[in-house]
Enzyme design. Structure first.
Site, PDB file in Angstrom:
ATOM      1  CB  SER A  94      -8.409   5.658   6.945  1.00 53.64           C
ATOM      2  OG  SER A  94      -8.711   5.639   5.590  1.00 53.64           O
ATOM      3  CG  HIS A 104      -1.765   1.252   1.266  1.00 54.00           C
ATOM      4  ND1 HIS A 104      -2.970   1.318   0.599  1.00 54.00           N
ATOM      5  CD2 HIS A 104      -1.564   2.472   1.813  1.00 54.00           C
ATOM      6  CE1 HIS A 104      -3.480   2.524   0.755  1.00 54.00           C
ATOM      7  NE2 HIS A 104      -2.648   3.243   1.485  1.00 54.00           N
ATOM      8  CG  ASP A 150     -11.838   4.267   5.361  1.00 56.00           C
ATOM      9  OD1 ASP A 150     -11.357   5.096   6.151  1.00 56.00           O
ATOM     10  OD2 ASP A 150     -11.546   4.225   4.148  1.00 56.00           O
ATOM     11  NE  ARG A 187      -9.890  11.091   8.277  1.00 52.71           N
ATOM     12  CZ  ARG A 187      -9.040  10.250   7.660  1.00 52.71           C
ATOM     13  NH1 ARG A 187      -9.467   9.079   7.239  1.00 52.71           N
ATOM     14  NH2 ARG A 187      -7.789  10.571   7.490  1.00 52.71           N
ATOM     15  CE  LYS A 225      -8.954   2.578   3.028  1.00 58.01           C
ATOM     16  NZ  LYS A 225      -9.005   3.920   2.467  1.00 58.01           N
TER      17      LYS A 225
HETATM   18  N1  URA Z   1      -5.473   7.005   2.343  1.00 58.96           N
HETATM   19  C1  URA Z   1      -6.510   6.397   2.987  1.00 58.96           C
HETATM   20  O1  URA Z   1      -6.972   5.336   2.577  1.00 58.96           O
HETATM   21  N2  URA Z   1      -7.018   6.993   4.079  1.00 58.96           N
HETATM   22  C2  URA Z   1      -6.538   8.152   4.571  1.00 58.96           C
HETATM   23  O2  URA Z   1      -7.040   8.625   5.576  1.00 58.96           O
HETATM   24  C3  URA Z   1      -5.474   8.780   3.895  1.00 58.96           C
HETATM   25  C4  URA Z   1      -4.952   8.170   2.785  1.00 58.96           C
END
Ligand code: URA
Length: 436
Positions: free
Chosen positions: A183, A82, A161, A168, A187
């Site tokens: 967040s 990621h 999320d 947010r 995932k």
């Molecule tokens: N990427 C994400 O998936 N969430 C965030 O809060 C910031 C970057």
């Protein structure tokens, strides 16, 4: 339990229990907690932060708000990668097939681009007719049989999320390390992987603009992942200039194809090999980073990495997608290519990644708002990088664009993105930290 009490507790800097955090996430999912209370809570988190235990509880509660993908039918350790986002970041396109060509399964859930950063799904979608698998069963079958598949992050995984991120975004509470960590990790944990290699980007073209924050984010995500038994590693990579030379969807795909043929820019390949080495290590494919790197280099040099990439685009597209990547010159091009030249002799001191990413977005190559359509051909190709010497009139970059109203602002950003120096300048230090 009452949400107003939990807001007060956080406002006063006290630690919430995992039951309290779970109550909040369940409440936002059921609609019992209204957006205005959740927004107040998020703002309190921004000011007061969270302990590692709170961030971990938040991650688990968000992971459990939806389905958890079951990859147990795929043999071997599944390591996800990621990136926290950057400009010109086409790493996954190069890295995923190299790793899969070594028989290590790559399961990749990815997002679309927003704002000045691009998204891997948008890049791959330029290889018409590449698309996400029709179902999660198809996705898992592809990984089992071909060792590689990518899917757009679906709303079924960690749906809390999605709700929180929209709030947010609207309340300027994105920039909070525990909120970002939970967040991302919710995932990743919902995607069923056995481990994650995190590319935490740092610099003007990234979420984290300083090394201290980037290190904090990296360590927190490692703590969260390890607390539920995942193998974890994080690399902090610099986003002080764009990665590679190309920015913009089709241009980046073409650069990635060249990289798989062994002609990738040095900085891109450095990041690919570094992250990939950790992936191979976490997957137990090697027991040290230098062997891992040699294995990867071999796959590029012997053509197996490109062959896997081609297999992948045919798998998620069709035979015509395979022919397209074999002949990158046949990708569509923008109507105009304008060259911006140096106004003086000198060394390049800085290339503002965020400004160039924003300019590409303004040229239509990215999204201002979620759901906007994008111009796949728009983008920038750099001709020089930080520390290069250029003479007045030498090309700095080319702008690929399709004339429409309101593009002048983009060109203003592009012209100001290069800072020159009469003194010799140092290349950008690319790898800023490594954590396991
Ligand atoms: N990427 C994400 O998936 N969430 C965030 O809060 C910031 C970057």
């Amino acid at each position: 339990m009452r949400m107003v009490d939990l807001i007060e507790k956080k406002k006063c800097g006290l630690e919430l229990t995992s039951d309290e955090i779970s109550f909040i996430i369940k409440g936002i999912m059921s609609g019992e907690i209204p957006d205005y209370q959740m927004s107040a809570f998020l703002m309190a988190v921004c000011f007061q932060g969270m302990t590692d235990q709170e961030a971990t509880s938040l991650t688990f509660a968000m992971r459990d708000s939806g389905k958890i993908l079951d990859l147990s039918s795929v043999p071997g350790k599944k390591i996800d990668k990621h990136s926290s986002g950057g400009v010109g970041d086409k790493t996954t396109l190069v890295l995923a097939p190299i790793i899969a060509s070594l028989d290590v399964p790559v399961s990749k859930m990815s997002g679309r681009g927003l704002g000045f950063t691009g998204g891997t799904i948008d890049k791959l979608a330029c290889i018409h007719p590449f698309s996400s698998p029709d179902s999660m069963d198809d996705y898992v079958n592809m990984i089992r049989e071909h060792k590689i598949a990518i899917s757009e992050q679906t709303g079924d995984l960690a749906p809390a999320d999605g709700i929180l991120y929209a709030l947010r975004d609207a309340t300027d509470t994105v920039q909070s390390i525990p909120l970002i960590a939970s967040s991302i990790m919710s995932k990743k944990l919902a995607s069923g992987c056995d481990g994650v290699v995190l590319d935490v980007t740092c610099g003007s073209g990234a979420f984290m603009t300083n090394l201290e924050d980037a290190s904090h984010l990296a360590k927190l995500m490692i703590t969260i992942g390890k607390s539920c038994g995942k193998s974890m590693a994080a690399v902090i990579t610099s986003m002080e200039e764009p990665l590679g030379y190309a920015i913009g969807n089709i241009l980046e795909v073409k650069e990635a194809i060249m990289a798989l043929h062994g002609q990738g820019p040095d900085d891109l390949m450095e990041v690919v090999y570094k992250l990939g080495s950790y992936m191979l290590l976490l997957a137990d494919r090697t027991d040290n980073l230098s062997d891992a790197r040699k294995l990867m280099e071999e796959q590029v040099n012997n053509g197996k990495a490109y062959a896997k990439f081609r297999e992948w685009v045919v798998l998620q597209g069709d035979a015509s997608a395979g022919k397209l990547v074999d002949m990158p010159a046949s990708f569509p091009r923008a109507e105009r290519i304008d060259v911006i030249t140096a106004e003086e002799d000198g060394y390049i001191k800085l290339i503002d990644a965020k400004a160039l990413g924003t300019a590409v977005m303004m040229l239509g190559g990215g999204r201002k708002e979620k759901g906007d359509s994008i111009d796949e051909t728009a983008g920038i190709v750099l001709h020089a990088k930080v520390a290069d010497y250029v003479k007045k009139g030498d090309p700095l970059l080319e702008v690929h664009w399709n004339p429409k109203d309101g593009r002048e602002e983009a060109f203003q950003l592009i012209r100001k993105a290069f800072v020159m120096s009469k003194e010799k300048t140092e290349p950008v230090k690319l790898i800023l930290g490594e954590f396991t």
